[in-house]
Design a protein around this motif. Structure first.
Motif, PDB file in Angstrom:
ATOM      1  N   LEU A   1       0.821  -1.213   0.000  1.00 28.58           N
ATOM      2  CA  LEU A   1       0.000   0.000   0.000  1.00 28.58           C
ATOM      3  C   LEU A   1       0.852   1.259   0.000  1.00 28.58           C
ATOM      4  O   LEU A   1       0.577   2.203  -0.745  1.00 28.58           O
ATOM      5  N   ASP A   2       1.905   1.287   0.800  1.00 28.18           N
ATOM      6  CA  ASP A   2       2.747   2.485   0.864  1.00 28.18           C
ATOM      7  C   ASP A   2       3.366   2.805  -0.490  1.00 28.18           C
ATOM      8  O   ASP A   2       3.395   3.970  -0.906  1.00 28.18           O
ATOM      9  N   ALA A   3       3.856   1.788  -1.188  1.00 33.09           N
ATOM     10  CA  ALA A   3       4.447   2.004  -2.509  1.00 33.09           C
ATOM     11  C   ALA A   3       3.393   2.499  -3.502  1.00 33.09           C
ATOM     12  O   ALA A   3       3.665   3.383  -4.324  1.00 33.09           O
ATOM     13  N   GLU A   4       2.176   1.951  -3.443  1.00 32.61           N
ATOM     14  CA  GLU A   4       1.100   2.396  -4.336  1.00 32.61           C
ATOM     15  C   GLU A   4       0.718   3.848  -4.056  1.00 32.61           C
ATOM     16  O   GLU A   4       0.509   4.636  -4.973  1.00 32.61           O
ATOM     17  N   VAL A   5       0.608   4.197  -2.781  1.00 37.40           N
ATOM     18  CA  VAL A   5       0.270   5.574  -2.419  1.00 37.40           C
ATOM     19  C   VAL A   5       1.348   6.524  -2.940  1.00 37.40           C
ATOM     20  O   VAL A   5       1.032   7.560  -3.543  1.00 37.40           O
ATOM     21  N   ASP A   6       2.604   6.192  -2.743  1.00 42.73           N
ATOM     22  CA  ASP A   6       3.700   7.037  -3.237  1.00 42.73           C
ATOM     23  C   ASP A   6       3.643   7.172  -4.752  1.00 42.73           C
ATOM     24  O   ASP A   6       3.767   8.279  -5.291  1.00 42.73           O
TER      25      ASP A   6
ATOM     26  N   ALA B   1      -5.816   1.771   9.398  1.00 40.15           N
ATOM     27  CA  ALA B   1      -5.493   0.370   9.658  1.00 40.15           C
ATOM     28  C   ALA B   1      -6.558  -0.236  10.558  1.00 40.15           C
ATOM     29  O   ALA B   1      -7.124   0.440  11.420  1.00 40.15           O
ATOM     30  N   GLY B   2      -6.824  -1.501  10.323  1.00 40.46           N
ATOM     31  CA  GLY B   2      -7.757  -2.255  11.141  1.00 40.46           C
ATOM     32  C   GLY B   2      -7.268  -3.679  11.248  1.00 40.46           C
ATOM     33  O   GLY B   2      -6.190  -4.021  10.744  1.00 40.46           O
ATOM     34  N   PRO B   3      -8.057  -4.545  11.860  1.00 41.76           N
ATOM     35  CA  PRO B   3      -7.621  -5.920  12.053  1.00 41.76           C
ATOM     36  C   PRO B   3      -7.417  -6.691  10.751  1.00 41.76           C
ATOM     37  O   PRO B   3      -6.616  -7.612  10.700  1.00 41.76           O
ATOM     38  N   GLY B   4      -8.117  -6.284   9.693  1.00 45.35           N
ATOM     39  CA  GLY B   4      -8.005  -6.999   8.423  1.00 45.35           C
ATOM     40  C   GLY B   4      -6.924  -6.481   7.504  1.00 45.35           C
ATOM     41  O   GLY B   4      -6.549  -7.132   6.536  1.00 45.35           O
ATOM     42  N   GLY B   5      -6.419  -5.265   7.772  1.00 46.35           N
ATOM     43  CA  GLY B   5      -5.401  -4.701   6.908  1.00 46.35           C
ATOM     44  C   GLY B   5      -5.423  -3.184   6.928  1.00 46.35           C
ATOM     45  O   GLY B   5      -5.974  -2.563   7.835  1.00 46.35           O
ATOM     46  N   ARG B   6      -4.846  -2.599   5.890  1.00 44.66           N
ATOM     47  CA  ARG B   6      -4.738  -1.141   5.763  1.00 44.66           C
ATOM     48  C   ARG B   6      -5.383  -0.715   4.457  1.00 44.66           C
ATOM     49  O   ARG B   6      -5.329  -1.446   3.467  1.00 44.66           O
ATOM     50  N   GLN B   7      -5.957   0.509   4.454  1.00 47.12           N
ATOM     51  CA  GLN B   7      -6.620   0.979   3.249  1.00 47.12           C
ATOM     52  C   GLN B   7      -6.559   2.493   3.130  1.00 47.12           C
ATOM     53  O   GLN B   7      -6.308   3.197   4.098  1.00 47.12           O
ATOM     54  N   ILE B   8      -6.804   2.963   1.904  1.00 45.88           N
ATOM     55  CA  ILE B   8      -6.903   4.390   1.613  1.00 45.88           C
ATOM     56  C   ILE B   8      -7.906   4.541   0.476  1.00 45.88           C
ATOM     57  O   ILE B   8      -8.075   3.620  -0.336  1.00 45.88           O
TER      58      ILE B   8
ATOM     59  N   LEU C   1      -8.025   1.209  -2.063  1.00 45.42           N
ATOM     60  CA  LEU C   1      -6.821   0.410  -2.208  1.00 45.42           C
ATOM     61  C   LEU C   1      -6.589  -0.255  -0.864  1.00 45.42           C
ATOM     62  O   LEU C   1      -6.526   0.420   0.171  1.00 45.42           O
ATOM     63  N   PHE C   2      -6.453  -1.581  -0.861  1.00 48.54           N
ATOM     64  CA  PHE C   2      -6.427  -2.345   0.376  1.00 48.54           C
ATOM     65  C   PHE C   2      -5.269  -3.322   0.393  1.00 48.54           C
ATOM     66  O   PHE C   2      -5.067  -4.067  -0.556  1.00 48.54           O
ATOM     67  N   GLN C   3      -4.507  -3.300   1.479  1.00 44.56           N
ATOM     68  CA  GLN C   3      -3.443  -4.282   1.692  1.00 44.56           C
ATOM     69  C   GLN C   3      -3.850  -5.140   2.889  1.00 44.56           C
ATOM     70  O   GLN C   3      -3.962  -4.626   4.004  1.00 44.56           O
ATOM     71  N   PRO C   4      -4.077  -6.445   2.650  1.00 50.73           N
ATOM     72  CA  PRO C   4      -4.480  -7.312   3.771  1.00 50.73           C
ATOM     73  C   PRO C   4      -3.387  -7.390   4.832  1.00 50.73           C
ATOM     74  O   PRO C   4      -2.199  -7.262   4.528  1.00 50.73           O
TER      75      PRO C   4
END
Length: 127
Positions: free
Chosen positions: A82-87, A102-109, A121-124
């Motif tokens: 996710l960080d690379a995609e955001v950049d 961030a939550g228990p299932g992953g991170r999103q924006i 965009l979601f990274q599990p």
């Protein structure tokens, strides 16, 4: 279950079909499926067929005026980093509608397309 050659389709109403095609194919890994004119196109990524309906399309004309604005619904695209995609997307000048959460299932924006439709965009979370 989706079988090969079968897609789940989602319709997004867009103001500018060529701009939407460019956004989804350039930045999010979709491929153009059909583009019969400036009123409509569809793009594909995996089993998702995204219908891009401009103001002159029958799909947009069938929408009641009070339901024509973008809502809180969004397509959900899984990413490996996710960080690379955001950049990458920020470097391309794209607009985000949230910060990374961030939550228990992953991170999103949340990212906005040119018509302000939302893409999550979601990274599990790691297993």
């Amino acid at each position: 279950m989706i079988t090969p050659g079968q897609y789940a389709s989602v319709r997004y109403l867009v103001d500018d079909v060529p701009a939407a095609i460019d956004f989804y194919t350039t930045h999010l890994g979709f491929t153009l499926n059909t583009n019969p004119g400036s009123a409509f196109a569809d793009v594909i990524r995996g089993p998702l067929r995204l219908l891009l309906s401009g103001p002159a399309s029958s799909g947009a004309r069938a929408t009641p005026q009070d339901a024509a604005t973008a809502g809180r619904n969004r397509i959900h695209l899984e990413v490996d980093d996710l960080d690379a995609e955001v950049d990458r997307l920020r470097d391309a000048g794209l607009t985000f509608r949230s910060e990374v959460v961030a939550g228990p299932g992953g991170r999103q924006i949340l990212l906005a397309d040119p018509a302000d439709n939302l893409i999550e965009l979601f990274q599990p979370a790691a297993p």
